[in-house]
Design a protein around this motif. Sequence first.
Motif, PDB file in Angstrom:
ATOM      1  N   TRP A   1       0.872  -0.954  -0.002  1.00  0.00           N
ATOM      2  CA  TRP A   1      -0.129   0.110   0.087  1.00  0.00           C
ATOM      3  C   TRP A   1       0.784   1.188  -0.051  1.00  0.00           C
ATOM      4  O   TRP A   1       0.452   2.370   0.001  1.00  0.00           O
TER       5      TRP A   1
ATOM      6  N   GLY B   1       0.202   3.964   3.590  1.00  0.00           N
ATOM      7  CA  GLY B   1      -0.416   2.737   4.054  1.00  0.00           C
ATOM      8  C   GLY B   1       0.661   1.716   4.905  1.00  0.00           C
ATOM      9  O   GLY B   1       0.160   0.766   5.191  1.00  0.00           O
TER      10      GLY B   1
ATOM     11  N   SER C   1      -4.111  -0.303   6.289  1.00  0.00           N
ATOM     12  CA  SER C   1      -4.773  -0.745   4.986  1.00  0.00           C
ATOM     13  C   SER C   1      -5.832   0.177   4.963  1.00  0.00           C
ATOM     14  O   SER C   1      -6.552   1.130   5.387  1.00  0.00           O
TER      15      SER C   1
END
Length: 416
Positions: free
Chosen positions: A158, A162, A166
Amino acid sequence: MSTDTMLSEAAQAGAKPRSRRMSTGTVLLIVAGALVGLSLVHQLANAPDVTSQGAIQAALQAAVPLGLAGLGGLWAERAGVVNIGLEGQMILGTWFGAWGSLEFGPWIGLLIGILGGAVGGLVHAVATVTFGVDHIISGVAMTILAPGVVRYLSYITWGSAGATQSPQVVDQVPRISVPGINGLKGLEEHQWFLVSDIAGVLRGLLYEVSLVTILAVLLIPLTAWLLWKTAFGLRVRSVGEDPRAAESLGLNVYRYKYYGVVISGAMAGLGGVYLSTVTSAIYREGQTGGRGYIGLAAMIFGNWRPGGLAVGASLFGYTDALQLRRGSESVHALLILVGALLLALAVWEFIRRNRLVAIASAVLGVLSYVLFFSVDKIPTALVQAAPYITVLVVLALAAQRLRPPAADGKPYRRGG
């Protein structure tokens, strides 16, 4: 005499006499007593949240991951392996469950999260069973390693933004309700003694319940059946009680230890999936919050039995849920019930001539009432610590009746 019969005798070898199991009627009587006690707290302290639909639903959601971690510990320790790494395996479950749900949908994500925890269990099994690493050292290493692994996976999946959480998990496993259960809402709002409390409890347990919750609850009787009613479970338990005797009867002890620890990791992984896809619908770093360790405490509280484990997880989950909701008021009100239970326990232990536990229970009971009458609200720090204080008190008072598997945590070498 069959091999399984001899294994059954080996599994009982050296075991201390066990207390008689509680009958179904006794369990129902305890449940009824708990409901009456909570209803009295509701009325005497004007604390409707102790049995409200929201509190019971929150308690169920808090208890499920604890129960799954406890089941994980149960499978490993019944096979003779201490799995302190449950926390790390839950962490793997949270990440892989969220990632799988985002990529492939909720059901595939559930399976991937379980697999992630199982892989963690496999690593622990390789270290402890095959290479003979100390169980505690291996478990601690797993708990330290898992956060680093998922942080790296988050970063490459991500990006840096991130790395600690998530994206939102939009598609979730469906929730179901018992038809007509929401009709009890009006009855709950009347605030009648016991009747409204029962309505609130039923709504909390039967309204908008995730299918994963139902799966987790069903795993408790399934585990009891597998471990105590099947040849496979007998063999797992035999290697946890007396691996030498099991080996002498032709059992592959290593294999069954692997089975127990891998299943343990899978259970913990499912608990992690629950946190990231049911409780919050997002993966966050630090999401497990020590639940793997509290799950182990619930397992010990339950005396290495699924039923007792479920009671322990429910107790800890309920305490945790109350402190997250109207913490000060609800925990303050519960001091009435806690004090009464501790004083009753003190009388019971005194009759049994267990004076040390009786004195400790009496002192804690009196302190509960002193705290209740001296303050209107429990300090926030104490409320937040309530689940952990509950763990310590319960384990301290229950320590003398506990009996772990005889070979739990002991090193084993084939033919040694």
